[in-house]
Design an enzyme around this catalytic site. Structure first.
Site, mmCIF file in Angstrom:
data_model
loop_
_atom_site.group_PDB
_atom_site.id
_atom_site.type_symbol
_atom_site.label_atom_id
_atom_site.label_comp_id
_atom_site.label_asym_id
_atom_site.label_seq_id
_atom_site.Cartn_x
_atom_site.Cartn_y
_atom_site.Cartn_z
ATOM 1 N N SER A 48 0.807 -1.233 0.000
ATOM 2 C CA SER A 48 0.000 0.000 0.000
ATOM 3 C C SER A 48 0.833 1.273 0.000
ATOM 4 O O SER A 48 0.290 2.356 -0.175
ATOM 5 C CB SER A 48 -0.953 0.021 1.200
ATOM 6 O OG SER A 48 -0.241 0.219 2.397
ATOM 7 N N LYS A 85 1.174 4.325 6.905
ATOM 8 C CA LYS A 85 0.462 5.254 6.009
ATOM 9 C C LYS A 85 1.080 6.638 6.133
ATOM 10 O O LYS A 85 1.839 6.926 7.060
ATOM 11 C CB LYS A 85 -1.025 5.365 6.384
ATOM 12 C CG LYS A 85 -1.802 4.069 6.358
ATOM 13 C CD LYS A 85 -1.987 3.536 4.964
ATOM 14 C CE LYS A 85 -2.742 2.210 5.013
ATOM 15 N NZ LYS A 85 -2.486 1.404 3.865
#
Length: 130
Positions: A48, A85
Protein backbone atom coordinates in the site's frame (compact mmCIF):
# COMPACT_ATOMS: atom_id res chain seq x y z
CA UNK A 1 21.14 -4.43 14.58
CA UNK A 2 24.21 -4.77 12.37
CA UNK A 3 27.58 -3.88 13.85
CA UNK A 4 31.23 -4.32 12.99
CA UNK A 5 30.89 -4.63 9.22
CA UNK A 6 33.27 -2.76 6.95
CA UNK A 7 32.22 0.27 4.92
CA UNK A 8 33.97 0.83 1.62
CA UNK A 9 34.10 4.28 0.11
CA UNK A 10 33.02 4.24 -3.55
CA UNK A 11 32.74 7.00 -6.13
CA UNK A 12 29.29 7.72 -7.54
CA UNK A 13 30.74 9.93 -10.27
CA UNK A 14 34.35 9.43 -11.31
CA UNK A 15 36.40 6.49 -10.04
CA UNK A 16 38.32 7.14 -6.83
CA UNK A 17 42.10 6.72 -6.92
CA UNK A 18 41.94 5.19 -3.42
CA UNK A 19 40.84 1.66 -4.31
CA UNK A 20 39.83 -0.68 -1.51
CA UNK A 21 39.96 2.07 1.11
CA UNK A 22 38.07 0.95 4.21
CA UNK A 23 36.67 3.97 6.04
CA UNK A 24 35.28 2.58 9.32
CA UNK A 25 33.27 -0.19 10.93
CA UNK A 26 29.55 -0.04 10.08
CA UNK A 27 27.20 0.61 12.98
CA UNK A 28 23.60 1.08 11.81
CA UNK A 29 22.64 2.47 15.20
CA UNK A 30 25.02 5.38 14.58
CA UNK A 31 23.61 6.11 11.12
CA UNK A 32 19.90 5.32 11.47
CA UNK A 33 18.92 5.75 15.11
CA UNK A 34 18.76 9.04 17.00
CA UNK A 35 16.70 7.90 19.99
CA UNK A 36 17.82 4.36 20.82
CA UNK A 37 15.33 3.77 23.64
CA UNK A 38 12.32 4.70 21.51
CA UNK A 39 13.34 3.23 18.14
CA UNK A 40 12.04 -0.06 16.77
CA UNK A 41 12.28 -2.08 13.57
CA UNK A 42 9.11 -3.32 11.89
CA UNK A 43 8.71 -5.46 8.78
CA UNK A 44 6.28 -4.38 6.06
CA UNK A 45 3.64 -6.76 4.78
CA UNK A 46 1.83 -5.52 1.68
CA UNK A 47 2.15 -2.95 -1.08
CA UNK A 48 0.00 0.00 0.00
CA UNK A 49 3.01 2.37 0.22
CA UNK A 50 4.96 1.52 -2.95
CA UNK A 51 4.68 5.04 -4.39
CA UNK A 52 6.91 6.38 -1.59
CA UNK A 53 9.45 3.55 -1.87
CA UNK A 54 8.14 1.28 0.88
CA UNK A 55 7.77 -2.27 -0.40
CA UNK A 56 6.58 -5.65 0.86
CA UNK A 57 9.14 -7.20 3.24
CA UNK A 58 11.04 -3.92 3.82
CA UNK A 59 12.27 -3.15 7.30
CA UNK A 60 11.19 0.23 8.67
CA UNK A 61 13.05 2.17 11.33
CA UNK A 62 10.36 3.70 13.57
CA UNK A 63 10.95 6.35 16.23
CA UNK A 64 8.18 6.56 18.83
CA UNK A 65 9.59 9.73 20.44
CA UNK A 66 8.94 11.96 17.42
CA UNK A 67 5.82 14.09 17.09
CA UNK A 68 3.95 13.49 13.82
CA UNK A 69 3.47 16.40 11.46
CA UNK A 70 1.47 16.69 8.27
CA UNK A 71 2.89 14.37 5.58
CA UNK A 72 4.79 12.18 8.09
CA UNK A 73 4.96 8.49 7.26
CA UNK A 74 3.53 6.91 10.40
CA UNK A 75 2.85 3.58 11.98
CA UNK A 76 -0.71 3.79 13.25
CA UNK A 77 -2.66 1.39 15.41
CA UNK A 78 -6.25 1.17 14.17
CA UNK A 79 -8.41 -0.94 16.46
CA UNK A 80 -5.24 -2.79 17.51
CA UNK A 81 -3.89 -3.44 14.00
CA UNK A 82 -0.67 -1.70 12.91
CA UNK A 83 -0.54 -0.06 9.48
CA UNK A 84 1.98 2.18 7.71
CA UNK A 85 0.46 5.25 6.01
CA UNK A 86 1.07 8.93 5.33
CA UNK A 87 -0.59 11.33 7.79
CA UNK A 88 -2.47 13.97 5.78
CA UNK A 89 -4.67 16.90 6.78
CA UNK A 90 -7.72 17.53 4.59
CA UNK A 91 -7.51 21.15 3.37
CA UNK A 92 -11.28 21.60 3.23
CA UNK A 93 -12.58 19.59 6.17
CA UNK A 94 -9.49 20.29 8.30
CA UNK A 95 -9.51 16.74 9.66
CA UNK A 96 -6.74 14.15 9.38
CA UNK A 97 -6.65 10.91 7.45
CA UNK A 98 -4.16 8.16 6.70
CA UNK A 99 -3.23 8.05 3.03
CA UNK A 100 -2.13 4.95 1.18
CA UNK A 101 0.54 5.53 -1.45
CA UNK A 102 -0.96 3.06 -3.90
CA UNK A 103 -4.15 3.91 -5.79
CA UNK A 104 -5.47 0.39 -5.18
CA UNK A 105 -5.96 1.12 -1.46
CA UNK A 106 -8.44 3.53 0.13
CA UNK A 107 -7.54 6.33 2.51
CA UNK A 108 -8.51 5.89 6.15
CA UNK A 109 -10.44 8.75 7.77
CA UNK A 110 -9.59 9.29 11.41
CA UNK A 111 -12.78 9.54 13.43
CA UNK A 112 -14.26 8.63 16.77
CA UNK A 113 -15.63 5.32 15.42
CA UNK A 114 -12.22 3.65 15.58
CA UNK A 115 -9.53 3.43 18.22
CA UNK A 116 -6.60 5.07 16.41
CA UNK A 117 -3.19 5.81 17.88
CA UNK A 118 -0.17 7.16 16.03
CA UNK A 119 2.36 4.58 17.23
CA UNK A 120 5.53 6.06 15.71
CA UNK A 121 7.18 7.91 12.85
CA UNK A 122 9.05 6.07 10.09
CA UNK A 123 12.52 7.57 9.75
CA UNK A 124 14.15 5.08 7.33
CA UNK A 125 13.24 2.14 5.16
CA UNK A 126 15.64 -0.70 4.41
CA UNK A 127 15.05 -2.91 1.40
CA UNK A 128 16.93 -5.25 -0.86
CA UNK A 129 17.93 -4.18 -4.36
CA UNK A 130 18.06 -7.73 -5.67
Amino acid sequence: MINNENILTVAAGFPSPAENYIEEKLNLDKHLIKNKESTFFVRVSGDSMINVGIFDNDILVVDRSLVPVRQSIVIASIDGELVVKKLVKDKIKKDFYLKSENKNYPDIRLNSNSDTIIWGIVTYTIHSLV
